[in-house]
Motif scaffolding. Sequence first.
Motif, PDB file in Angstrom:
ATOM      1  N   ARG A  80     -59.631  39.507   3.155  1.00  0.00           N
ATOM      2  CA  ARG A  80     -59.623  39.820   4.591  1.00  0.00           C
ATOM      3  C   ARG A  80     -58.426  40.691   4.978  1.00  0.00           C
ATOM      4  O   ARG A  80     -58.503  41.489   5.907  1.00  0.00           O
ATOM      5  N   TRP A  81     -57.334  40.524   4.286  1.00  0.00           N
ATOM      6  CA  TRP A  81     -56.123  41.280   4.613  1.00  0.00           C
ATOM      7  C   TRP A  81     -56.171  42.681   4.021  1.00  0.00           C
ATOM      8  O   TRP A  81     -55.830  43.655   4.678  1.00  0.00           O
ATOM      9  N   GLY A  82     -56.616  42.783   2.779  1.00  0.00           N
ATOM     10  CA  GLY A  82     -56.623  44.101   2.133  1.00  0.00           C
ATOM     11  C   GLY A  82     -57.717  44.254   1.118  1.00  0.00           C
ATOM     12  O   GLY A  82     -57.496  44.793   0.026  1.00  0.00           O
ATOM     13  N   GLY A  83     -58.921  43.752   1.449  1.00  0.00           N
ATOM     14  CA  GLY A  83     -60.030  43.827   0.509  1.00  0.00           C
ATOM     15  C   GLY A  83     -60.383  45.247   0.115  1.00  0.00           C
ATOM     16  O   GLY A  83     -60.711  45.525  -1.037  1.00  0.00           O
ATOM     17  N   ALA A  84     -60.306  46.169   1.088  1.00  0.00           N
ATOM     18  CA  ALA A  84     -60.615  47.566   0.782  1.00  0.00           C
ATOM     19  C   ALA A  84     -59.621  48.127  -0.234  1.00  0.00           C
ATOM     20  O   ALA A  84     -59.990  48.882  -1.137  1.00  0.00           O
ATOM     21  N   ALA A  85     -58.335  47.748  -0.101  1.00  0.00           N
ATOM     22  CA  ALA A  85     -57.320  48.217  -1.044  1.00  0.00           C
ATOM     23  C   ALA A  85     -57.584  47.659  -2.440  1.00  0.00           C
ATOM     24  O   ALA A  85     -57.426  48.361  -3.443  1.00  0.00           O
ATOM     25  N   VAL A  86     -57.986  46.374  -2.511  1.00  0.00           N
ATOM     26  CA  VAL A  86     -58.289  45.781  -3.815  1.00  0.00           C
ATOM     27  C   VAL A  86     -59.427  46.525  -4.497  1.00  0.00           C
ATOM     28  O   VAL A  86     -59.379  46.822  -5.684  1.00  0.00           O
ATOM     29  N   ARG A  87     -60.471  46.836  -3.718  1.00  0.00           N
ATOM     30  CA  ARG A  87     -61.598  47.577  -4.294  1.00  0.00           C
ATOM     31  C   ARG A  87     -61.161  48.978  -4.725  1.00  0.00           C
ATOM     32  O   ARG A  87     -61.665  49.514  -5.712  1.00  0.00           O
ATOM     33  N   ARG A  88     -60.224  49.585  -3.982  1.00  0.00           N
ATOM     34  CA  ARG A  88     -59.716  50.898  -4.398  1.00  0.00           C
ATOM     35  C   ARG A  88     -58.951  50.785  -5.706  1.00  0.00           C
ATOM     36  O   ARG A  88     -59.044  51.653  -6.567  1.00  0.00           O
ATOM     37  N   TRP A  89     -58.151  49.703  -5.865  1.00  0.00           N
ATOM     38  CA  TRP A  89     -57.445  49.496  -7.132  1.00  0.00           C
ATOM     39  C   TRP A  89     -58.431  49.473  -8.292  1.00  0.00           C
ATOM     40  O   TRP A  89     -58.218  50.116  -9.318  1.00  0.00           O
TER      41      TRP A  89
ATOM     42  N   ASP B 145     -73.212  44.540  -0.979  1.00  0.00           N
ATOM     43  CA  ASP B 145     -72.351  43.779  -1.884  1.00  0.00           C
ATOM     44  C   ASP B 145     -71.936  42.477  -1.203  1.00  0.00           C
ATOM     45  O   ASP B 145     -71.217  42.485  -0.203  1.00  0.00           O
ATOM     46  N   GLU B 146     -72.378  41.339  -1.756  1.00  0.00           N
ATOM     47  CA  GLU B 146     -72.054  40.043  -1.150  1.00  0.00           C
ATOM     48  C   GLU B 146     -70.546  39.789  -1.159  1.00  0.00           C
ATOM     49  O   GLU B 146     -70.013  39.191  -0.229  1.00  0.00           O
ATOM     50  N   SER B 147     -69.852  40.223  -2.224  1.00  0.00           N
ATOM     51  CA  SER B 147     -68.409  39.987  -2.284  1.00  0.00           C
ATOM     52  C   SER B 147     -67.656  40.775  -1.216  1.00  0.00           C
ATOM     53  O   SER B 147     -66.537  40.425  -0.854  1.00  0.00           O
ATOM     54  N   ALA B 148     -68.280  41.848  -0.678  1.00  0.00           N
ATOM     55  CA  ALA B 148     -67.614  42.656   0.344  1.00  0.00           C
ATOM     56  C   ALA B 148     -67.671  42.012   1.722  1.00  0.00           C
ATOM     57  O   ALA B 148     -67.012  42.486   2.649  1.00  0.00           O
ATOM     58  N   LEU B 149     -68.438  40.922   1.878  1.00  0.00           N
ATOM     59  CA  LEU B 149     -68.528  40.272   3.189  1.00  0.00           C
ATOM     60  C   LEU B 149     -67.171  39.756   3.650  1.00  0.00           C
ATOM     61  O   LEU B 149     -66.944  39.582   4.846  1.00  0.00           O
ATOM     62  N   GLU B 150     -66.278  39.474   2.686  1.00  0.00           N
ATOM     63  CA  GLU B 150     -64.934  39.024   3.056  1.00  0.00           C
ATOM     64  C   GLU B 150     -64.132  40.129   3.726  1.00  0.00           C
ATOM     65  O   GLU B 150     -63.143  39.861   4.390  1.00  0.00           O
ATOM     66  N   THR B 151     -64.551  41.383   3.534  1.00  0.00           N
ATOM     67  CA  THR B 151     -63.878  42.533   4.139  1.00  0.00           C
ATOM     68  C   THR B 151     -64.900  43.269   5.002  1.00  0.00           C
ATOM     69  O   THR B 151     -65.643  44.123   4.510  1.00  0.00           O
TER      70      THR B 151
END
Length: 546
Positions: free
Chosen positions: A17-26, A311-317
């Motif tokens: 929730r805080w930085g899910g997009a950044a994690v996916r970018r990593w 993407d179900e895992s992306a629901l957190e972001t």
Amino acid sequence: MALLLWALRLVRTGVFRWGGAAVRRWVGYGTRNRLAAFLAGVAATIAVQSSTATALMTASMAGQGFMTTPMALAVMLGADVGTSLVARLLAIDLHWLSPSLLLLGGALHALGGEHRGRRALARILVGIGLMLLALKLLGAATLPVRESALVQAMLEALGGEPFFALIVAAALTAAVHSSLATVMLAGSLAGAGVIGTETAVALVLGANLGGAIPAVLATSADGAMARRVPLGNLLVRVTGSLLALPLVPVASSFLAGMAPLTAVVSAHVAFNAALALLFLPLVTPLARLTEGLLPQPEDAGEDAATPRHLDESALETPSVAIAGAVRETLRLGDLVEDMLRRSLTALRQNDERPIAEVSRADDRVDRLHTALKLYLAKLGRRHLDAEETRRVDDLMAFAINLEHIGDIIDKSLMELAAKRIRHHLHFAPEDFREVEELHRRTVENLRTALGILIGEDRRLARQLIAGKDAVRALERTATARHLDRVRRGDAASIETSALVLDILRDLKRINAHVAAVALPILDQVGELSESRLKVVGLPRLESRDV
């Protein structure tokens, strides 16, 4: 154990929730080379505290074509090393930090209000605080186990059968979805003197094997490309565990001088580091093996009803999930546009095959619409801000309109095409030219609507509303000309009059659904009037009328 699992989930969801997009970018950066992929997996897993979460995220990206299978397998090797490093950090006695982290996290959550970033950071702090507390409680709770004769007998049996200990630990890990929790339990039992180092190392091997199972099960219904990643990771785990099992006594002798908990987590780190060194150069042949075990079905590319971006895992972001939902809505729009184009061919030709193709396409539209609608409903239950809520509502409304358009094409236009073929009717050339022109405008408006969906462009929204008005005027003109030909006694126009008028009406209905995407955008900026009625002057009221 339950508290530790809950704490791990708090940290994982807080990070997403805080930085899910950044994690996916990593993780996305790992597509460059295998070393970058490995490091991305390490960093992402340390951040989310779960190799399973990294596996699902990586499998999703591989399934969508954003990452090749060899690079995804390299990410998973890094993820396994990352989770072992987390265990090594937790082995340091930092339980004294727990009260401060819980207090700070609770205060930040209370003061965060509607600020999602602060509340997500509060979840992370509370989760870490609970992890440290759970590990302290776990260590204390295992001390009395030494006094239980039954437990002693069971653990002695495990100590004599390292393979059985591996299987038990693998099953426990698969059940709790956390190799980290099983490793820390083994370390706590070893620290309390309940089990020996050899048994603890065998349990660590089982934890690593079992940690790969949840991702395999979670992706069992996905496409072949997505399932190859967790399958390859499981093959690595199985191979590594079987190779390392005979070496357990040798490893135990090396670890003999360490504190029990330190020895257990060191074995965990060493095992995953060894697997990374062994298999990182072999990710390409390993990927070929998984491709052979899970080949892509020949007709997989034709199944347009399978969601590709939900993407179900992306629901957190929510921001990432909304971006995926937009892409899937565009796919739905492309399917409907293809149906609309085929409909003109079905109306023109004396062949029922195009009608059957449109009907099958409508079935795909219905299935994709259902998947998209359910995904947006799940997303709508998340903690969204006002802008995200509006965007989700707009996507839901547009998806529903697209499904309605598909129904109009299949249930009405194709029924008219079938009726014309059954009764051997032929359109008057002038009538069909009118239909073709209105159909061309409808396709253009649908394209404009899909463009608006991407950028929410006010200029395009105004253009679409203007296009809707032009279609309305064109439909009126076409109807008037057709009726004029009927009055003049044109035989072809007379016998197909009901069909022509119904087709013109259906195309106008389709345009109304298409134009609906522009209404929320113009309404948001105050450029939409509430009524199309003209304001007429009211009669002046005299005092006696009042």
